[in-house]
Scaffold this active site. Structure first.
Site, PDB file in Angstrom:
ATOM      1  N   LYS B  78       0.949  -1.396   0.042  1.00  0.00           N
ATOM      2  CA  LYS B  78      -0.044  -0.077   0.072  1.00  0.00           C
ATOM      3  C   LYS B  78       0.830   1.217   0.022  1.00  0.00           C
ATOM      4  CE  LYS B  78      -4.003   1.662   2.666  1.00  0.00           C
ATOM      5  NZ  LYS B  78      -4.989   1.897   3.766  1.00  0.00           N
ATOM      6  N   SER B 153      -9.716   1.739   2.713  1.00  0.00           N
ATOM      7  CA  SER B 153      -8.770   2.725   1.838  1.00  0.00           C
ATOM      8  C   SER B 153      -7.707   1.703   1.335  1.00  0.00           C
ATOM      9  CB  SER B 153      -7.775   3.870   2.623  1.00  0.00           C
ATOM     10  OG  SER B 153      -7.169   3.109   3.565  1.00  0.00           O
ATOM     11  N   SER B 177      -9.813  -0.375   7.153  1.00  0.00           N
ATOM     12  CA  SER B 177      -9.275  -0.159   5.773  1.00  0.00           C
ATOM     13  C   SER B 177      -8.643  -1.440   5.268  1.00  0.00           C
ATOM     14  CB  SER B 177      -8.211   1.040   5.528  1.00  0.00           C
ATOM     15  OG  SER B 177      -8.995   2.176   5.480  1.00  0.00           O
TER      16      SER B 177
END
Lengths: 477, 487
Positions: B78, B153, B177
């Site tokens: 990420k 996210s 997330s």
């Protein structure tokens, strides 16, 4: 004039001389090239996290103990948010809600001999910001070496009522902190900085007057002058029927006055909240005891010890404890075998004179306690005279070894009768007139003869021994 | 293209050891698939072809380590986890040229094991969002339906794993997330206990809530990844100083006798009926496997969202102040500009609307005169939520419920209503507020989209979560179902 009273509160920042910064492993070092002592934490890089330096919190604990303060048992860190170029994270980590120390006091000796207690509201540990310099060419330079240096902020109660008291308080505070060993407390290097709050009100008024703030005063003398000026200015404003504005001013040295910097319209909003990147800390009894056991002997205790143990006068003991360096040097000199009284005399006399003349701090000279003790021992065992000692003292300020210097320069005092007696006989032979004068009852003649002996030994003869030998020889003639 | 990445780590490792494939083959496959899928899925912000191939070649040259299952395996990270020398943007314009000079703690560990970073995955800007639609680098699509959101996210990481672009990926979870995109994409996502994994090098959003975790196709792979990224780090003093257990040790122990609590609040109004039905079926499966299930209550969980948005936004408002256009990242610097102009222009242009919204919310909540009413109150609510969980965990080993209120929704459908978007995290947020470990695994499908089953455990008891998740996974074999679109 006497119809007004003054209220002063001081906030003193003390820079701790820890090895590393408050929340990063970068070294703490004054005077290094710009930005040398920095890392990604100090630069506020994305993703970095702080680690609390145990030594910094213990510095705060030591200060709290020295100032008779209570130690908070459950401490956490808070963020104080403000944006400034020398503050790369845009917040300062501090202890807003749980200061490490609270409710302490400092006792000052008033000129009339009375003792006055100034309350300490709180002491907290926080990090310093970096340093901006403005190039004047449309840009500014940022040095983050100082960024993250641990500070103890000491907030007094508004118990100070005159500029003189403020001065005495600062002197006392400096001494107390210096003797904990946590800081050099040098104003010229910024390791001690003072923010002043002062207000004036008519005597008996229920409310405090409006507080004026003077930031970053960098000497005790400035602090006193600032307060003298500001106290008078506020009195005059009030007498003229004006109101005092809530403002920040600065002391201007050339005009010896304070100058308005900015008017405060409201309180700054620092949006404090608990620092989520650092776990809360519990301060146990055992930890406090351990830190207390590491505290060096306080100045007051040393004064007492010097008087009772060494028989020094209170005045001498006070001079020796004006700085931690001097007191430690004295203790080490005595520990190296010097007579305490003679060591005290040397430090108060010759050493202080030397420091004043050279404008050096003791630690920056070549003087050592070992050499001074050696010098004193050489006097005491009769190896050198006090007159010779002057030369030896100069030599040890240059880092020379006293014994070696005495030998190399033939300064050894001549006390051996087998060497002196032939010399004395010779002099008496050559000065028949003086011998006759002495025999005729003129005692002064012995002074002349002594002088001749000293002259022929280049001043190295032991005057006491010479005197005895002269009397003996004369009695034989 | 060869479908390497519907396999698990054991199978890939075996092929590497037997020299059926090389690390370079795997890296190439991962890069080619990723590039091929960019137009449809947009899972990556940055692909590091040069770096990844070089690294893979080095590993091949040194020889695959037969005892190290991660040797030569590609992964995706990420883009809020800093990677030395590889652009890290947090999906924000304000960091779009930021090349970190250091590695996150998790990256140090993974690099040491000989893993190959293929690229940085798309996400909501600064991890603020629940759909990967707030990214400066465009939206990511759901692996199962490209008209749907992948969740957020960590949407890029979840979509990459579910689309078969990569064997596993790292995400971060502040309010759900990892779990929510794992649910929307039908994979395994774990938010470890707060303090289990070092946050050193994770670009902070809500520091007291953030935690890095793995997104994988299978439960065992997830446990394998956690085993290597977990552990105390002196640079993150909020990380836990306790030994990391072998998460695989008892993973096959089954759920017989496990006491499972199902919060009635997790089946209240606002949860889609088809989600409820799928989860009820999954819970029935647990009973069938021998777990003891009963209803419990988390009475304060309904205040979780309100408390979360105050606390996380407050912390974010402080954490994001450092982005000023001076030292790194995007700068709106111009000749003759004042310092304040530089700050204002950099942030106006550099931050997207969702980030600005949360900075303003957090700044307000912390400001003098409002602190007590908002931040302090939210912190008190957090304490109540923690004690709700503590009570349930006195006589339950796990809590089960849905991960999300619905299946993946349409891209763009919630653009105009941030509060509606915030409500999606209703079921995951309390876990972050309490610092507990939580996982989402695929519970089945509703309207052809995956439904996530959330498994919440006691602090630092990820082992029990893995055991339960593995039992369910093996009983259902849902991981054998893949999205129809393949790359």
């Amino acid at each position: 004039m006497s119809s007004f009273e003054t209220t002063i509160g001081l906030e003193v920042h003390i820079e701790l001389k820890t090895k590393s910064k408050a929340f990063s492993p970068s070294p703490v070092n004054f005077g290094d090239p710009a930005n040398e002592n920095t890392n990604v934490i100090d630069w506020g890089y994305p993703g970095v996290l702080p680690s609390a330096n145990k030594a910094a919190l213990e510095g705060g604990m030591m200060a709290a103990l020295a100032l008779n303060a209570q130690i908070s048992r459950d401490v956490h860190w808070d963020r104080k948010n403000y944006v400034y170029p020398d503050n790369p994270k845009s917040y300062q980590v501090t202890q807003q809600q749980t200061p490490i120390g609270h409710d302490g006091y400092v006792e000052i000796q008033m000129p009339d001999g009375q003792t006055k207690r100034i309350g300490i509201k709180e002491l907290h540990v926080e990090e310093d910001a970096g340093k901006n310099s403005h190039s004047g060419k449309g840009y500014s330079l940022v040095d983050l070496n100082r960024q993250g240096t641990p500070l103890v902020e000491i907030v007094s109660q508004p118990d100070i009522t005159s500029p003189e008291e403020a001065y005495l308080y600062l002197e006392k505070l400096r001494q107390l902190i210096q003797f904990t060993g946590i800081s050099d407390v040098k104003m010229q290097e910024g390791s001690m900085r003072v923010d002043i709050n002062i207000s004036v009100r008519p005597i008996g008024a229920a409310k405090f007057g409006t507080k004026v703030e003077i930031k970053n005063v960098n000497s005790f003398q400035y602090a006193r002058n600032t307060l003298i000026y500001e106290e008078e200015r506020q009195r005059e404003e009030l007498m003229a029927g004006h109101t005092i504005g809530q403002e920040t001013r600065r002391f201007d040295e050339p005009t010896k006055s304070t100058i308005l910097m900015r008017v405060k319209e409201g309180a700054d909003d620092y949006r404090y909240f608990p620092e989520p990147d650092l776990p809360p800390i519990h301060v146990s009894d055992a930890w406090i005891d351990e830190v207390r056991s590491r505290l060096p002997e306080a100045a007051a205790t040393r004064v007492h010890r010097y008087m009772t143990e060494f028989g020094l006068s209170d005045k001498d003991a006070a001079v020796l404890t004006q700085t931690l360096e001097m007191a430690n040097f004295f203790d080490q000199t005595v520990a190296n075998g010097a007579d305490p009284k003679r060591a005290a005399n040397y430090l108060i006399g010759d050493v202080n004179a030397y420091l004043n003349e050279t404008q050096l701090d003791l630690q920056n000279t070549k003087l050592t306690a070992v050499n001074l003790a050696e010098l004193i021992k050489l006097i005491d065992d009769g190896t050198i005279s006090t007159k010779q000692a002057k030369k030896v003292f100069t030599a040890i300020t240059e880092g020379k070894d006293p014994k070696a210097y005495v030998t190399e320069n033939g300064l050894v005092q001549l006390s051996d009768p087998s060497k002196l007696t032939p010399m004395i006989s010779q002099i008496l032979d050559n000065n028949q007139q003086s011998v006759d004068d002495f025999k005729g009852g003129k005692d002064r003649a012995i002074g002349y003869l002594t002088g001749q002996v000293m002259k022929s030994t280049h001043g190295n003869a032991n005057p006491k021994v010479v005197h005895e030998l002269l009397l003996a020889e004369l009695s034989k003639r | 293209m060869t479908d390497f990445f519907q396999e698990d780590l054991v199978s890939l490792h075996k092929k590497l050891v037997n020299k059926e494939i090389t690390a370079v083959d795997l890296a190439k496959a991962a890069l080619d698939k990723a590039e091929h899928a960019q137009k449809d899925v947009n899972a990556y912000i940055t692909l590091d072809r040069q770096g990844a191939l070089k690294r893979a070649a080095e590993i091949d040259a040194a020889g695959i380590d037969a005892d190290n299952i991660f040797s030569g395996i590609p992964l995706a990270v990420k883009d809020n986890i800093v990677t030395k020398g590889l652009r890290t943007t947090a999906a924000s314009h304000i960091l779009d040229n930021f090349v970190p000079i250091y590695d996150a703690a998790v990256m140090e560990k993974l690099n040491k094991l000989g893993l190959v970073v293929i690229g940085k995955t798309n996400m909501d800007e600064f991890a603020m969002g629940g759909s990967t639609e707030t990214s400066f680098f465009g939206k990511t699509a759901n692996a199962w339906d490209h008209t749907k959101v992948p969740g957020g996210s960590s949407g890029g990481s979840a979509a990459a794993v579910a689309s078969g672009l990569i064997p596993f990926a790292l995400g971060s979870d502040t309010g759900g997330s990892i779990r929510q995109p794992a649910a929307f994409n039908g994979i395994v996502g774990l938010k470890p206990t707060y303090g289990r994994v070092s946050r050193w090098g994770l670009i902070a959003f809500g520091s007291s809530l953030d935690q890095i975790g793995p997104l994988t196709r299978t439960v065992k792979d997830n446990a394998r990844v956690l085993s290597v990224i977990a552990g105390k780090d002196p640079r993150d003093t909020t990380s836990e100083d306790s030994p990391v257990p072998d998460f695989l040790a008892n993973i096959e122990g089954g759920v017989k006798g496990l006491r499972v609590g199902v919060p009635k609040e997790y089946f209240a109004k606002g949860i889609d009926d088809d989600v409820k039905a799928t989860i009820k079926k999954a819970i029935a499966k647990f009973e069938e496997l021998g777990a003891v299930v009963d209803e419990v209550s988390l009475p304060h969980s309904r205040y979780g969202i309100a408390a979360y948005y105050i606390l996380a936004s407050s912390e974010a408002s402080s954490n994001l102040q450092r982005f000023d256009g001076i030292r790194y990242g995007y700068s709106a610097r111009q000749e003759g500009q004042t310092l304040e102009d530089l700050y204002v222009k950099t942030r106006s242009e550099g931050f997207g609307p969702e980030v600005k919204r949360r900075i303003m919310l957090g700044t307000f909540a912390l400001s003098a005169g409002f602190y007590d009413a908002y931040f302090k109150k939210a912190a008190q609510v957090r304490t109540l939520i923690v004690s709700d969980f503590t009570k349930v965990f006195q006589d339950h080993d796990l809590i089960l419920g849905p991960t999300t209120t619905s299946t993946a929704f349409d891209l763009g459908s919630e653009d105009d209503d941030p509060v509606k978007m915030y409500m999606n995290d209703l079921l995951t947020i309390p876990v972050n507020l309490a610092g507990l470990p939580g996982m989402s695994i695929n519970a089945g499908f509703a309207n052809h989209l995956p439904v996530g089953l959330q498994i919440i455990g006691r602090p630092f008891d990820e082992s029990t979560i893995y055991r339960a998740a593995y039992a369910f996974e093996q009983a259902t074999k849902l991981y054998e179902q893949h999205p129809e679109v393949s790359f």
